[in-house]
Enzyme design. Structure first.
Site, PDB file in Angstrom:
ATOM      1  N   ASN B   9       0.843  -1.193   0.000  1.00  0.00           N
ATOM      2  CA  ASN B   9       0.000   0.000   0.000  1.00  0.00           C
ATOM      3  C   ASN B   9       0.882   1.248   0.000  1.00  0.00           C
ATOM      4  O   ASN B   9       1.631   1.474   0.940  1.00  0.00           O
ATOM      5  CB  ASN B   9      -0.892  -0.060   1.262  1.00  0.00           C
ATOM      6  CG  ASN B   9      -1.783   1.144   1.430  1.00  0.00           C
ATOM      7  OD1 ASN B   9      -1.840   2.019   0.575  1.00  0.00           O
ATOM      8  ND2 ASN B   9      -2.494   1.191   2.550  1.00  0.00           N
ATOM      9  N   TYR B  10       0.784   2.053  -1.052  1.00  0.00           N
ATOM     10  CA  TYR B  10       1.642   3.243  -1.152  1.00  0.00           C
ATOM     11  C   TYR B  10       1.143   4.407  -0.293  1.00  0.00           C
ATOM     12  O   TYR B  10       1.829   5.420  -0.185  1.00  0.00           O
ATOM     13  CB  TYR B  10       1.668   3.759  -2.589  1.00  0.00           C
ATOM     14  CG  TYR B  10       2.414   2.964  -3.615  1.00  0.00           C
ATOM     15  CD1 TYR B  10       2.881   1.673  -3.378  1.00  0.00           C
ATOM     16  CD2 TYR B  10       2.662   3.503  -4.875  1.00  0.00           C
ATOM     17  CE1 TYR B  10       3.559   0.961  -4.359  1.00  0.00           C
ATOM     18  CE2 TYR B  10       3.341   2.812  -5.858  1.00  0.00           C
ATOM     19  CZ  TYR B  10       3.784   1.542  -5.604  1.00  0.00           C
ATOM     20  OH  TYR B  10       4.452   0.859  -6.580  1.00  0.00           O
ATOM     21  N   LYS B  11      -0.106   4.311   0.206  1.00  0.00           N
ATOM     22  CA  LYS B  11      -0.713   5.440   0.932  1.00  0.00           C
ATOM     23  C   LYS B  11      -0.483   6.741   0.140  1.00  0.00           C
ATOM     24  O   LYS B  11      -0.575   6.698  -1.093  1.00  0.00           O
ATOM     25  CB  LYS B  11      -0.159   5.496   2.361  1.00  0.00           C
ATOM     26  CG  LYS B  11      -0.451   4.188   3.126  1.00  0.00           C
ATOM     27  CD  LYS B  11      -0.234   4.293   4.608  1.00  0.00           C
ATOM     28  CE  LYS B  11      -0.642   2.978   5.287  1.00  0.00           C
ATOM     29  NZ  LYS B  11      -0.578   3.065   6.748  1.00  0.00           N
ATOM     30  N   HIS B  93     -10.101   0.417   4.483  1.00  0.00           N
ATOM     31  CA  HIS B  93      -8.826   0.578   5.188  1.00  0.00           C
ATOM     32  C   HIS B  93      -9.048   1.452   6.419  1.00  0.00           C
ATOM     33  O   HIS B  93      -9.921   2.321   6.417  1.00  0.00           O
ATOM     34  CB  HIS B  93      -7.791   1.218   4.261  1.00  0.00           C
ATOM     35  CG  HIS B  93      -6.422   1.211   4.857  1.00  0.00           C
ATOM     36  ND1 HIS B  93      -5.979   2.178   5.715  1.00  0.00           N
ATOM     37  CD2 HIS B  93      -5.414   0.306   4.754  1.00  0.00           C
ATOM     38  CE1 HIS B  93      -4.745   1.895   6.108  1.00  0.00           C
ATOM     39  NE2 HIS B  93      -4.376   0.755   5.529  1.00  0.00           N
ATOM     40  N   GLU B 141      -5.716  -5.547  10.631  1.00  0.00           N
ATOM     41  CA  GLU B 141      -4.674  -4.581  10.993  1.00  0.00           C
ATOM     42  C   GLU B 141      -5.087  -3.807  12.244  1.00  0.00           C
ATOM     43  O   GLU B 141      -5.901  -2.893  12.147  1.00  0.00           O
ATOM     44  CB  GLU B 141      -4.477  -3.546   9.883  1.00  0.00           C
ATOM     45  CG  GLU B 141      -3.987  -4.064   8.565  1.00  0.00           C
ATOM     46  CD  GLU B 141      -3.527  -2.906   7.672  1.00  0.00           C
ATOM     47  OE1 GLU B 141      -2.347  -2.853   7.344  1.00  0.00           O
ATOM     48  OE2 GLU B 141      -4.373  -2.059   7.324  1.00  0.00           O
ATOM     49  N   ILE B 146      -0.429   0.286  13.076  1.00  0.00           N
ATOM     50  CA  ILE B 146      -0.141   0.736  11.713  1.00  0.00           C
ATOM     51  C   ILE B 146       0.911   1.850  11.742  1.00  0.00           C
ATOM     52  O   ILE B 146       0.766   2.819  12.474  1.00  0.00           O
ATOM     53  CB  ILE B 146      -1.431   1.217  10.996  1.00  0.00           C
ATOM     54  CG1 ILE B 146      -2.371   0.025  10.788  1.00  0.00           C
ATOM     55  CG2 ILE B 146      -1.108   1.879   9.665  1.00  0.00           C
ATOM     56  CD1 ILE B 146      -3.704   0.371  10.148  1.00  0.00           C
ATOM     57  N   GLY B 181       2.805  -2.721  10.805  1.00  0.00           N
ATOM     58  CA  GLY B 181       4.158  -2.860  11.338  1.00  0.00           C
ATOM     59  C   GLY B 181       5.016  -3.920  10.662  1.00  0.00           C
ATOM     60  O   GLY B 181       6.149  -4.180  11.079  1.00  0.00           O
ATOM     61  N   ALA B 202       3.298  -1.314   4.055  1.00  0.00           N
ATOM     62  CA  ALA B 202       3.335   0.037   3.490  1.00  0.00           C
ATOM     63  C   ALA B 202       4.688   0.707   3.723  1.00  0.00           C
ATOM     64  O   ALA B 202       5.639   0.476   2.963  1.00  0.00           O
ATOM     65  CB  ALA B 202       2.206   0.875   4.083  1.00  0.00           C
ATOM     66  N   SER B 203       4.786   1.507   4.789  1.00  0.00           N
ATOM     67  CA  SER B 203       5.953   2.375   4.975  1.00  0.00           C
ATOM     68  C   SER B 203       7.282   1.624   4.993  1.00  0.00           C
ATOM     69  O   SER B 203       8.282   2.133   4.477  1.00  0.00           O
ATOM     70  CB  SER B 203       5.798   3.199   6.259  1.00  0.00           C
ATOM     71  OG  SER B 203       5.673   2.348   7.376  1.00  0.00           O
TER      72      SER B 203
END
Lengths: 222, 222, 222, 222
Positions: B9-11, B93, B141, B146, B181, B202-203
């Site tokens: 997920n690029y957010k 989400h 999640e 997150i 995470g 994601a991150s």
């Protein structure tokens, strides 16, 4: 008065989805070139890049969130629509309402990314409130007339002239558009005569059998 | 068990916006080809078409509304993301929550357009509820983890195993992903050992100095 | 089957506001006593205490948030409605939808405060999802029939029987109510014959010229 | 300047729930009588009737919807809070945000029912926008300071003075309150010196060991 501004909202109409988004943009581009009137389009988010890659005309997003880079899954980030090719955005359309705090944050983000902002409103008091935020445009659209085929300039001319007056008192640098039910030349003419500087329109053009002919009719009395 | 499914997920991260969205997709494609593991990406809506035009890998939308063609300004229409190149979508989400009725409508629309659907949830009861709707995947999640860097598989393994059990009782055809995470090889390994069939992350990858190396580390214990 | 459960939602009808809320509750109390059928009322939040002070019958809130004590201005706190005299609450009514995460949090808070919970749903899949959360009741109400005067038990009997079946599979301890358009004795009878254990109703009784007579008609075929 | 207006928001604090709501209102009433300063309370919705029945002082609702009589389950109807004993309402508190259209509708309904309206805002531009709607009061509260114990009048005096100026330009008939972190005599004094006409406050009084003493401290420098 100067030349009016015409902003065509594709909503999620089938005719303006995918390749259709490009075709309608081409019609707008042609009519804009012929007439010298600024016509911009607001395709769906996934179509912004595609339209921008193929047609040279101003593209607006249908919505933008007041978020920056970060953990905002599913939100519309100003930098992303800008890089995709948008030059502006609708904010707070009646089909995508925002809180007052979100409208202000979205407008602030639009300014940060050099995007022109159109805040949509539903009556004279909300138009006055939106003008106090100092966007480029407010677009007054009585929700009950949206998609009705009954032009706001005929059904409720006072909401247009009242909005024009209210904005003039608050901040004369803000331009007033009007929308809802606009599709024909006389509707646009009436909207301009009531003091607005352009129109926001949708189904009357996007769902027309021949969008280019519909646009030509729209501007014929300007 | 079969091969896990990895969904990135690029957010609205800067690194995954515009041309960056394409670059990260290329890294995913390379690691997927080398390893045989399915890796999909969820870029921002305006970047779906761009990524799809340049990189061959499964693309998911970060959000989708349960609306059809019509007067839905600013909404995400399944047909539009499909034509832009998406093969699936996240729904609900934690950063873009929907009502229960909207989740069901979005899932129904995803099925209508042949899109794979991942419903995100926040704990075991909501995972059970989502499974009752019969999506392709649920992704559990815990919101508090997150972006924390603390993997759910370590901080709260019971929420993963409890979700796997709850889904098995309701509908064993629904696959369980977990997220929050997750970024390292041991996190993915632990997630699979707890019974999940993949991860949503994601991150840890998108913001990594070298996303390809980060992905290679992620899958090294599969 | 046991005796049905009848829950009368006052919405914001004038007839059920203020002193009217008390009068209608008195009518419900009288009919409940005469018939032995459990009838509960859901007045507006500001009227819960007033009704509870004057009439002895089960009172439900029309909405409850899943919040605790704290900084939640304008939210509905379970402890507060409990102390005002409520014994239960509607959750996720079609006129007050919640996200899935909020529904679960509201239900959890209702259980914590010993309040009976009715989760409202709009079709068979959402009923199944709600049942997976394990509330006391689910209340299936197709939104298009609410306030229509056309009883769900006649217009869409499959949504009632389908909900009953879906709930039986997921959790047979959850009771099924149905609503939308119910007002007459044959509507309630049909609802029970389709397997539901009671009804959620509103305008047919609250706006009746004689609510007591309307209630007597409602239960005459039980 | 005249006497300031003090509005005490109970939020969902335990101390201000049920019988506690009455006790705190009694403390406010006593201090108001002693000092001649107008002090109003905003208890939770289910406690409005109870407080109004036992204590004579102005009661505000924490929220109100812009709905009339009808099918609005779980909404806050102006007529109902009025009949329960309220004389005014908060609109758009940062913990209960509304869309711009909803704020305007709520304000219009408040005027229709003779209720005083306080529109809450988060910065100078939104204060200007709210003032354009012509409520009785705007209450500027930077969300990041709410519940912080750091008074807005010290942490961000410019947002108060800027709001006062902005409102004066738009509509000098609208009074400006400020809030967030206000609890002591010097906070109120500073707020008034910055040009505001009162304060909106919460935890500093409601959660105080002795609310009456806390109120006496609050007003000691007026």
């Amino acid at each position: 008065m100067g030349s009016p501004f015409i902003l065509l909202n594709y909503k999620t109409y089938n005719q303006g989805t995918g390749q259709g988004a490009v075709e309608i943009a081409r019609a707008c581009r042609a009519v804009s070139e012929e007439s010298g009137i600024e016509i911009a389009v607001a395709p769906q988010l996934p179509d912004i890049y595609r339209v921008a890659s193929e047609v040279e005309l101003p593209i607006f997003s249908q919505h933008m969130d007041g978020v920056g880079a970060g953990s905002f899954t599913g939100h519309v980030f100003g930098k992303c629509i800008k890089e995709a090719g948008a030059v502006g955005t609708l904010i707070n359309h009646s089909e995508r309402r925002l809180t007052l705090a979100e409208i202000e944050a979205s407008l602030k983000a639009a300014k940060e990314f050099g995007l022109r902002a159109v805040i949509c409103t539903n009556n004279v008091p909300t138009t006055a409130a939106a003008a106090a935020l100092e966007p480029d445009y407010v677009a007054i659209e009585p929700p009950e007339l949206i998609g009705s085929g009954i032009p706001v300039s005929k059904a409720d001319p006072e909401v247009v002239s009242g909005s024009v007056e209210a904005v003039a008192k608050i901040n004369s640098g803000v331009k007033v558009l009007c929308g809802a039910g606009i599709s024909k030349g006389e509707d646009l003419r009436a909207a301009l005569d009531l003091g607005s500087q352009g129109v926001l329109l949708a189904s009357g053009i996007v769902k027309a059998a021949d969008p280019k002919a519909a646009l030509e009719d729209l501007i014929r009395l300007v």
